[in-house]
Design a protein around this motif. Structure first.
Motif, PDB file in Angstrom:
ATOM      1  N   LEU A   1       0.826  -1.206   0.000  1.00  9.10           N
ATOM      2  CA  LEU A   1       0.000   0.000   0.000  1.00  9.10           C
ATOM      3  C   LEU A   1       0.860   1.256   0.000  1.00  9.10           C
ATOM      4  O   LEU A   1       0.570   2.233  -0.716  1.00  9.10           O
ATOM      5  N   ILE A   2       1.943   1.244   0.775  1.00  3.85           N
ATOM      6  CA  ILE A   2       2.807   2.417   0.900  1.00  3.85           C
ATOM      7  C   ILE A   2       3.423   2.808  -0.439  1.00  3.85           C
ATOM      8  O   ILE A   2       3.506   3.990  -0.783  1.00  3.85           O
ATOM      9  N   PHE A   3       3.842   1.813  -1.222  1.00  5.69           N
ATOM     10  CA  PHE A   3       4.502   2.126  -2.490  1.00  5.69           C
ATOM     11  C   PHE A   3       3.526   2.265  -3.658  1.00  5.69           C
ATOM     12  O   PHE A   3       3.766   3.060  -4.568  1.00  5.69           O
ATOM     13  N   SER A   4       2.426   1.524  -3.630  1.00  2.00           N
ATOM     14  CA  SER A   4       1.547   1.523  -4.804  1.00  2.00           C
ATOM     15  C   SER A   4       0.526   2.655  -4.805  1.00  2.00           C
ATOM     16  O   SER A   4       0.320   3.308  -5.838  1.00  2.00           O
ATOM     17  N   VAL A   5      -0.118   2.916  -3.671  1.00  4.72           N
ATOM     18  CA  VAL A   5      -1.199   3.897  -3.651  1.00  4.72           C
ATOM     19  C   VAL A   5      -0.733   5.306  -4.027  1.00  4.72           C
ATOM     20  O   VAL A   5      -1.298   5.934  -4.942  1.00  4.72           O
ATOM     21  N   PRO A   6       0.311   5.866  -3.383  1.00  2.37           N
ATOM     22  CA  PRO A   6       0.761   7.205  -3.786  1.00  2.37           C
ATOM     23  C   PRO A   6       1.223   7.256  -5.246  1.00  2.37           C
ATOM     24  O   PRO A   6       0.948   8.230  -5.955  1.00  2.37           O
ATOM     25  N   TYR A   7       1.927   6.204  -5.684  1.00  2.00           N
ATOM     26  CA  TYR A   7       2.406   6.195  -7.072  1.00  2.00           C
ATOM     27  C   TYR A   7       1.247   6.221  -8.056  1.00  2.00           C
ATOM     28  O   TYR A   7       1.263   6.984  -9.040  1.00  2.00           O
ATOM     29  N   LEU A   8       0.221   5.407  -7.802  1.00  2.00           N
ATOM     30  CA  LEU A   8      -0.921   5.352  -8.727  1.00  2.00           C
ATOM     31  C   LEU A   8      -1.682   6.681  -8.731  1.00  2.00           C
ATOM     32  O   LEU A   8      -2.105   7.156  -9.787  1.00  2.00           O
ATOM     33  N   VAL A   9      -1.872   7.285  -7.570  1.00  3.25           N
ATOM     34  CA  VAL A   9      -2.534   8.594  -7.508  1.00  3.25           C
ATOM     35  C   VAL A   9      -1.732   9.626  -8.278  1.00  3.25           C
ATOM     36  O   VAL A   9      -2.272  10.400  -9.079  1.00  3.25           O
ATOM     37  N   TRP A  10      -0.422   9.645  -8.045  1.00  3.80           N
ATOM     38  CA  TRP A  10       0.466  10.615  -8.709  1.00  3.80           C
ATOM     39  C   TRP A  10       0.484  10.415 -10.216  1.00  3.80           C
ATOM     40  O   TRP A  10       0.384  11.371 -10.982  1.00  3.80           O
ATOM     41  N   ARG A  11       0.587   9.162 -10.664  1.00  2.88           N
ATOM     42  CA  ARG A  11       0.705   8.887 -12.091  1.00  2.88           C
ATOM     43  C   ARG A  11      -0.628   9.009 -12.813  1.00  2.88           C
ATOM     44  O   ARG A  11      -0.724   9.658 -13.869  1.00  2.88           O
ATOM     45  N   LEU A  12      -1.696   8.419 -12.272  1.00  6.32           N
ATOM     46  CA  LEU A  12      -2.982   8.407 -12.965  1.00  6.32           C
ATOM     47  C   LEU A  12      -3.634   9.787 -12.982  1.00  6.32           C
ATOM     48  O   LEU A  12      -4.271  10.165 -13.966  1.00  6.32           O
ATOM     49  N   LEU A  13      -3.477  10.560 -11.890  1.00  5.71           N
ATOM     50  CA  LEU A  13      -4.065  11.894 -11.829  1.00  5.71           C
ATOM     51  C   LEU A  13      -3.124  12.972 -12.379  1.00  5.71           C
ATOM     52  O   LEU A  13      -3.503  14.138 -12.469  1.00  5.71           O
ATOM     53  N   ARG A  14      -1.906  12.569 -12.730  1.00  7.62           N
ATOM     54  CA  ARG A  14      -0.915  13.486 -13.323  1.00  7.62           C
ATOM     55  C   ARG A  14      -0.750  14.760 -12.478  1.00  7.62           C
ATOM     56  O   ARG A  14      -0.917  15.884 -12.957  1.00  7.62           O
TER      57      ARG A  14
ATOM     58  N   ASP B   1       1.999  15.823 -11.025  1.00 11.27           N
ATOM     59  CA  ASP B   1       3.404  16.141 -10.805  1.00 11.27           C
ATOM     60  C   ASP B   1       3.691  17.637 -10.738  1.00 11.27           C
ATOM     61  O   ASP B   1       4.542  18.075  -9.967  1.00 11.27           O
ATOM     62  N   TYR B   2       2.985  18.444 -11.519  1.00 12.87           N
ATOM     63  CA  TYR B   2       3.327  19.869 -11.568  1.00 12.87           C
ATOM     64  C   TYR B   2       2.941  20.602 -10.284  1.00 12.87           C
ATOM     65  O   TYR B   2       3.721  21.390  -9.754  1.00 12.87           O
ATOM     66  N   PHE B   3       1.740  20.323  -9.772  1.00 12.15           N
ATOM     67  CA  PHE B   3       1.305  21.034  -8.566  1.00 12.15           C
ATOM     68  C   PHE B   3       1.493  20.196  -7.303  1.00 12.15           C
ATOM     69  O   PHE B   3       1.532  20.747  -6.197  1.00 12.15           O
ATOM     70  N   ALA B   4       1.625  18.886  -7.449  1.00 12.46           N
ATOM     71  CA  ALA B   4       1.851  18.011  -6.291  1.00 12.46           C
ATOM     72  C   ALA B   4       2.805  16.897  -6.706  1.00 12.46           C
ATOM     73  O   ALA B   4       2.375  15.817  -7.119  1.00 12.46           O
ATOM     74  N   PRO B   5       4.128  17.132  -6.616  1.00 15.17           N
ATOM     75  CA  PRO B   5       5.098  16.080  -6.933  1.00 15.17           C
ATOM     76  C   PRO B   5       4.874  14.853  -6.071  1.00 15.17           C
ATOM     77  O   PRO B   5       4.173  14.895  -5.045  1.00 15.17           O
ATOM     78  N   LEU B   6       5.499  13.751  -6.451  1.00 17.49           N
ATOM     79  CA  LEU B   6       5.286  12.479  -5.767  1.00 17.49           C
ATOM     80  C   LEU B   6       5.529  12.585  -4.264  1.00 17.49           C
ATOM     81  O   LEU B   6       4.798  11.994  -3.472  1.00 17.49           O
ATOM     82  N   VAL B   7       6.532  13.358  -3.856  1.00 14.04           N
ATOM     83  CA  VAL B   7       6.821  13.494  -2.424  1.00 14.04           C
ATOM     84  C   VAL B   7       5.625  14.070  -1.677  1.00 14.04           C
ATOM     85  O   VAL B   7       5.294  13.624  -0.569  1.00 14.04           O
ATOM     86  N   ILE B   8       4.943  15.039  -2.265  1.00 12.82           N
ATOM     87  CA  ILE B   8       3.783  15.647  -1.613  1.00 12.82           C
ATOM     88  C   ILE B   8       2.611  14.673  -1.581  1.00 12.82           C
ATOM     89  O   ILE B   8       1.890  14.567  -0.579  1.00 12.82           O
ATOM     90  N   VAL B   9       2.427  13.930  -2.678  1.00 10.66           N
ATOM     91  CA  VAL B   9       1.366  12.919  -2.710  1.00 10.66           C
ATOM     92  C   VAL B   9       1.616  11.863  -1.638  1.00 10.66           C
ATOM     93  O   VAL B   9       0.677  11.410  -0.968  1.00 10.66           O
ATOM     94  N   GLN B  10       2.880  11.482  -1.452  1.00  8.05           N
ATOM     95  CA  GLN B  10       3.203  10.485  -0.431  1.00  8.05           C
ATOM     96  C   GLN B  10       2.862  10.989   0.969  1.00  8.05           C
ATOM     97  O   GLN B  10       2.332  10.240   1.792  1.00  8.05           O
ATOM     98  N   ILE B  11       3.156  12.258   1.238  1.00  8.51           N
ATOM     99  CA  ILE B  11       2.820  12.831   2.548  1.00  8.51           C
ATOM    100  C   ILE B  11       1.309  12.829   2.760  1.00  8.51           C
ATOM    101  O   ILE B  11       0.805  12.425   3.814  1.00  8.51           O
ATOM    102  N   ILE B  12       0.581  13.291   1.741  1.00  5.64           N
ATOM    103  CA  ILE B  12      -0.881  13.368   1.848  1.00  5.64           C
ATOM    104  C   ILE B  12      -1.483  11.977   1.997  1.00  5.64           C
ATOM    105  O   ILE B  12      -2.384  11.741   2.820  1.00  5.64           O
ATOM    106  N   MET B  13      -0.992  11.016   1.211  1.00  8.30           N
ATOM    107  CA  MET B  13      -1.515   9.652   1.288  1.00  8.30           C
ATOM    108  C   MET B  13      -1.192   9.016   2.640  1.00  8.30           C
ATOM    109  O   MET B  13      -1.961   8.184   3.147  1.00  8.30           O
ATOM    110  N   GLY B  14      -0.063   9.404   3.253  1.00 10.74           N
ATOM    111  CA  GLY B  14       0.232   8.912   4.589  1.00 10.74           C
ATOM    112  C   GLY B  14      -0.809   9.352   5.590  1.00 10.74           C
ATOM    113  O   GLY B  14      -1.250   8.572   6.441  1.00 10.74           O
ATOM    114  N   ILE B  15      -1.222  10.624   5.475  1.00  9.91           N
ATOM    115  CA  ILE B  15      -2.266  11.140   6.371  1.00  9.91           C
ATOM    116  C   ILE B  15      -3.601  10.461   6.073  1.00  9.91           C
ATOM    117  O   ILE B  15      -4.357  10.104   6.985  1.00  9.91           O
TER     118      ILE B  15
END
Length: 402
Positions: free
Chosen positions: A13-26, A28-42
């Motif tokens: 879950l830790i590796f797949s969920v943030p990656y899929l959100v980041w990649r499928l919703l594109r 990257d410009y306003f929320a790079p993967l690092v930010i998506v990972q933080i948000i998905m952690g919460i």
């Protein structure tokens, strides 16, 4: 399921969920993967996923699994921050000490004053000050929360923007590192932990002596031994800093700062940096979110979020502008530096969690701080990227110093 299977399910879950959100919703410009990972952690934490699916959350993120995840994440961020410290050239720190102290002081002091003003305003309304806080503790705590710069997230954003090893990136590392040490020192004062203040002074003194001995020893060691000694040094510094109340990330950064990058092969340093970024840092981002408990509160939380966002972002930008005028920076430098330094992210989460645990702030204030941190961090890349692109045309980013 066995504990190992549950642990691997959590890691999936830790590796797949943030990656899929980041990649499928594109995003990257306003929320790079690092930010998506933080948000998905919460989102995957106890206050959201745990509230909606409590049984499933308790099964997957049970105490044993969370403890293992926290251990991996802690080691990952220590390595990452040490490598960031290695990127900082101590000779440049000393050469530009006046500029660094001026900018770091203003970029911390102005948003601190703005944040204290916001804290004083909130004192007039119920529900924001914690049950164990005095007025000055709450005010200073909110002020410092607005002044925080998230060093790990800043480093990752600079890497994404390709300025980490350029002069602009070196300057930002100098400013942010000085502020980071000050933040944890002020926290000890807010908590009235005078023993911790004494420990911090003792740690810094012992660190200075140990650094002298380390630097004499490292130049005499074979190249292969230096890597192992560097890891021992990293652990010792992290342990000492955490014991002193400066946080283990501060110790890890200081451990890297006092080592010379030319002690190690640059190709291997680059490889380690990329591997830590890929393999370990996502675990840290998610583990921090998993420890975060927040309460959404009412609509007033969003008004307070706006107030804190104004104090935080506005304070950093004004502080950088004042520094730019005093130090005669080129046009555009101050705003770029201000926007990068207002990045919040993980350090804000850690800082605000401590305030919440100690009863300095309420759950509603914590929620407003989290929303402010997420918003300020998401604003960084869309605003800074075009500025850096324009600056590159005039050679601004290549400039070495003040």
């Amino acid at each position: 399921m066995s504990n190992s299977e549950i642990y691997l399910l959590a890691m999936l879950l830790i590796f797949s969920v943030p990656y899929l959100v980041w990649r499928l919703l594109r995003t990257d410009y306003f929320a790079p993967l690092v930010i998506v990972q933080i948000i998905m952690g919460i989102v995957m934490g106890p206050s959201l996923l745990g509230a909606v699916f409590p049984a499933y959350h308790q099964f997957v993120f049970n105490p044993a699994v969370v403890q293992s995840i926290n251990g991996v994440g802690m080691w990952g961020v220590m390595l990452f921050v040490m490598l960031a410290g290695l990127e900082l050239d101590l000779k440049k720190v000393w050469q530009y000490r006046k500029e660094s102290a001026t900018t770091a002081g203003l970029s911390l002091g102005v948003p601190l004053l703005f944040g204290c003003g916001a804290g004083l305003l909130l004192l007039g309304y119920g529900g924001w000050i914690g049950p164990k806080a005095r007025d000055w503790q709450f005010t200073l705590g909110v002020g410092m929360a607005c002044a925080v710069t998230a060093l790990p997230v800043l480093v990752m954003l600079m890497e994404k923007l390709q300025i980490l090893r350029q002069p602009m990136g070196q300057r930002l590392l100098r400013y942010a590192s000085l502020d980071d040490v000050a933040i944890w020192g002020v926290l000890a004062l807010i908590l009235l932990d005078w023993e911790r203040v004494g420990r911090q002074a003792g740690f810094l003194l012992a660190f200075g002596v140990a650094t002298f001995l380390l630097r004499r020893a490292m130049v005499r060691l074979p190249a292969g031994d230096r890597w192992y000694v560097a890891l021992i040094w990293l652990i010792a510094c992290g342990l000492g800093a955490d014991w002193a109340g400066l946080h283990f990330m501060v110790g890890a950064f200081l451990a890297g700062v006092v080592m010379d990058a030319d002690w190690f092969e640059q190709k291997l340093l680059d490889m380690l940096f990329k591997n830590v970024l890929l393999v370990l840092m996502p675990v840290y981002f998610i583990s921090t979110g998993l420890r975060t408990r927040w309460n959404m509160g009412g609509t007033a939380v969003f008004f307070v979020t706006g107030l804190l966002l104004f104090a935080s972002v506005g304070g950093k930008l004004i502080g950088a502008q004042i520094a730019g005028r005093l130090l005669k920076w080129q046009a555009g430098e101050a705003s770029t530096i201000g926007w990068l330094l207002q990045t919040k992210g993980l350090v804000e989460i850690v800082f605000a969690n401590i305030l919440l645990d100690k009863g300095i702030i309420t759950g509603e204030t914590f929620t407003a701080l989290m929303l402010m941190a997420a918003t300020s961090t998401m604003l960084t890349v869309p605003i800074v990227h075009p500025r850096l692109h324009r600056a590159a045309q005039t050679g601004l980013v290549q400039q070495a110093g003040s």
